[in-house]
Structures are given as structure tokens and as C-alpha cells.
Design a protein around this motif. Structure first.
Motif, short mmCIF file in Angstrom:
data_model
loop_
_atom_site.label_atom_id
_atom_site.label_comp_id
_atom_site.label_asym_id
_atom_site.label_seq_id
_atom_site.Cartn_x
_atom_site.Cartn_y
_atom_site.Cartn_z
N PHE A 23 3.26 -8.80 4.79
CA PHE A 23 2.68 -8.13 3.63
C PHE A 23 2.57 -6.62 3.90
CE2 PHE A 23 1.04 -12.39 2.48
CZ PHE A 23 1.28 -12.38 1.11
N MET A 24 2.10 -6.27 5.09
CA MET A 24 1.90 -4.86 5.42
C MET A 24 3.23 -4.10 5.53
SD MET A 24 -1.47 -4.75 7.80
CE MET A 24 -1.32 -6.26 8.74
N GLN A 25 4.26 -4.76 6.05
CA GLN A 25 5.58 -4.12 6.13
C GLN A 25 6.10 -3.75 4.74
OE1 GLN A 25 8.07 -6.94 8.16
NE2 GLN A 25 7.15 -6.54 10.14
N PHE A 26 5.70 -4.51 3.75
CA PHE A 26 6.14 -4.26 2.38
C PHE A 26 5.20 -3.32 1.62
CE2 PHE A 26 9.01 -7.64 3.28
CZ PHE A 26 10.08 -7.46 2.40
N GLY A 27 4.17 -2.81 2.30
CA GLY A 27 3.28 -1.84 1.67
C GLY A 27 2.01 -2.40 1.08
N LEU A 28 1.72 -3.67 1.31
CA LEU A 28 0.47 -4.26 0.83
C LEU A 28 -0.51 -4.26 2.00
CD1 LEU A 28 1.77 -7.23 -1.33
CD2 LEU A 28 0.90 -5.04 -2.10
N HIS A 29 -1.24 -3.16 2.15
CA HIS A 29 -2.11 -2.97 3.30
C HIS A 29 -3.54 -3.43 3.06
CE1 HIS A 29 0.99 0.31 4.16
NE2 HIS A 29 1.24 -0.73 4.92
N CYS A 30 -3.97 -3.53 1.84
CA CYS A 30 -5.38 -3.87 1.58
C CYS A 30 -5.53 -5.37 1.36
CB CYS A 30 -5.92 -3.07 0.40
SG CYS A 30 -4.94 -3.25 -1.10
N LEU A 31 -5.18 -6.14 2.37
CA LEU A 31 -5.21 -7.59 2.25
C LEU A 31 -6.62 -8.16 2.17
CD1 LEU A 31 -2.37 -8.42 4.79
CD2 LEU A 31 -2.21 -8.24 2.30
N GLY A 32 -7.59 -7.40 2.61
CA GLY A 32 -8.96 -7.86 2.56
C GLY A 32 -9.73 -7.35 1.36
N CYS A 33 -9.09 -6.60 0.49
CA CYS A 33 -9.78 -6.05 -0.67
C CYS A 33 -10.03 -7.13 -1.71
CB CYS A 33 -9.03 -4.87 -1.27
SG CYS A 33 -7.55 -5.30 -2.18
N ALA A 34 -10.91 -6.86 -2.63
CA ALA A 34 -11.27 -7.84 -3.66
C ALA A 34 -10.07 -8.28 -4.49
CB ALA A 34 -12.35 -7.26 -4.56
N ALA A 35 -9.14 -7.38 -4.74
CA ALA A 35 -7.97 -7.73 -5.55
C ALA A 35 -7.14 -8.82 -4.89
CB ALA A 35 -7.12 -6.50 -5.81
N ALA A 36 -7.10 -8.85 -3.58
CA ALA A 36 -6.30 -9.86 -2.88
C ALA A 36 -6.81 -11.27 -3.15
CB ALA A 36 -6.30 -9.58 -1.37
N ASN A 37 -8.07 -11.39 -3.54
CA ASN A 37 -8.64 -12.71 -3.82
C ASN A 37 -8.29 -13.22 -5.21
OD1 ASN A 37 -10.07 -13.18 -1.36
ND2 ASN A 37 -11.47 -11.57 -1.98
N ASN A 38 -7.82 -12.34 -6.08
CA ASN A 38 -7.53 -12.72 -7.46
C ASN A 38 -6.14 -12.36 -7.92
OD1 ASN A 38 -10.27 -13.62 -7.93
ND2 ASN A 38 -10.83 -11.47 -7.92
N GLU A 39 -5.44 -11.58 -7.14
CA GLU A 39 -4.14 -11.05 -7.57
C GLU A 39 -3.00 -11.87 -6.98
OE1 GLU A 39 -2.98 -6.53 -8.37
OE2 GLU A 39 -3.31 -6.95 -6.26
N SER A 40 -2.04 -12.20 -7.82
CA SER A 40 -0.87 -12.92 -7.33
C SER A 40 0.05 -11.95 -6.60
CB SER A 40 -0.12 -13.57 -8.49
OG SER A 40 0.55 -12.58 -9.26
N ILE A 41 0.94 -12.50 -5.83
CA ILE A 41 1.91 -11.68 -5.12
C ILE A 41 2.76 -10.90 -6.12
CG2 ILE A 41 3.94 -11.73 -3.61
CD1 ILE A 41 2.64 -14.19 -2.25
N GLY A 42 3.16 -11.54 -7.19
CA GLY A 42 3.95 -10.88 -8.22
C GLY A 42 3.22 -9.72 -8.85
N GLU A 43 1.94 -9.91 -9.16
CA GLU A 43 1.13 -8.84 -9.76
C GLU A 43 0.98 -7.67 -8.79
OE1 GLU A 43 -1.75 -11.56 -12.61
OE2 GLU A 43 -2.31 -11.23 -10.51
N ALA A 44 0.68 -7.98 -7.54
CA ALA A 44 0.50 -6.92 -6.53
C ALA A 44 1.80 -6.14 -6.32
CB ALA A 44 0.03 -7.53 -5.22
N ALA A 45 2.91 -6.85 -6.30
CA ALA A 45 4.20 -6.19 -6.12
C ALA A 45 4.47 -5.23 -7.27
CB ALA A 45 5.31 -7.23 -6.00
N MET A 46 4.18 -5.65 -8.48
CA MET A 46 4.41 -4.81 -9.64
C MET A 46 3.54 -3.55 -9.58
SD MET A 46 4.21 -5.80 -13.70
CE MET A 46 2.56 -6.42 -13.52
N VAL A 47 2.27 -3.72 -9.25
CA VAL A 47 1.34 -2.59 -9.20
C VAL A 47 1.73 -1.60 -8.12
CG1 VAL A 47 -1.05 -1.97 -8.62
CG2 VAL A 47 -0.60 -3.86 -10.18
N HIS A 48 2.23 -2.10 -7.00
CA HIS A 48 2.55 -1.24 -5.86
C HIS A 48 4.03 -0.83 -5.81
CE1 HIS A 48 -1.38 -1.48 -3.92
NE2 HIS A 48 -1.41 -2.74 -4.35
#
Length: 66
Positions: A23-48
Motif C-alpha cells: 500500500f505504501m509503495q503505491f502512495g497510500l501512507h495513512c493506513l491507520g487514519c480513520a478513512a482506512a476504516n471506511n474507504e475501499s481500495i478503489g475509492e482511496a486509489a481514485m482520491v490519491h
């Protein structure tokens, strides 16, 4: 487990914490943030601005190699 774009990030990490570096290699560094508990991988990818298909492929390739 086969990861899809619909999986919630936290659920995937709860299944296998060793996926965090991918996840971090792809730029998703905030794995412990609140969004990670509710956000799908697809949604996070789109936002980032991340290629969700490439991330999913990397996650599933890793899981299959274990």
C-alpha cells in the motif's frame, strides 16, 4: 483471500498486515487514519490518483506467493 477494489483497506490489513508496504509503495501512507476504516481500495486509489488495478494486482500477487 483475493483482494478487490471493493475491499475496505482496514479489512485487508487485518487479514494480512504484511501487505502494508505494498500500500505504501503505491502512495497510500495513512493506513491507520480513520478513512482506512471506511474507504475501499478503489475509492482511496481514485482520491490519491493511484492506478487501482496495479495496486490490486500487486496485493494479489503477493498473497498468492505466500
Amino acid at each position: 483471500m483475493t483482494v478487490t477494489k471493493d475491499h475496505i483497506i482496514a479489512e485487508v490489513l487485518n487479514h494480512d498486515r504484511t501487505l502494508a508496504p505494498i500500500f505504501m509503495q503505491f502512495g497510500l501512507h495513512c493506513l491507520g487514519c480513520a478513512a482506512a476504516n471506511n474507504e475501499s481500495i478503489g475509492e482511496a486509489a481514485m482520491v490519491h490518483g493511484i492506478d487501482a488495478d496495479a495496486l490490486i494486482d500487486a496485493l494479489n500477487t503477493y498473497l498468492q506467493s505466500k
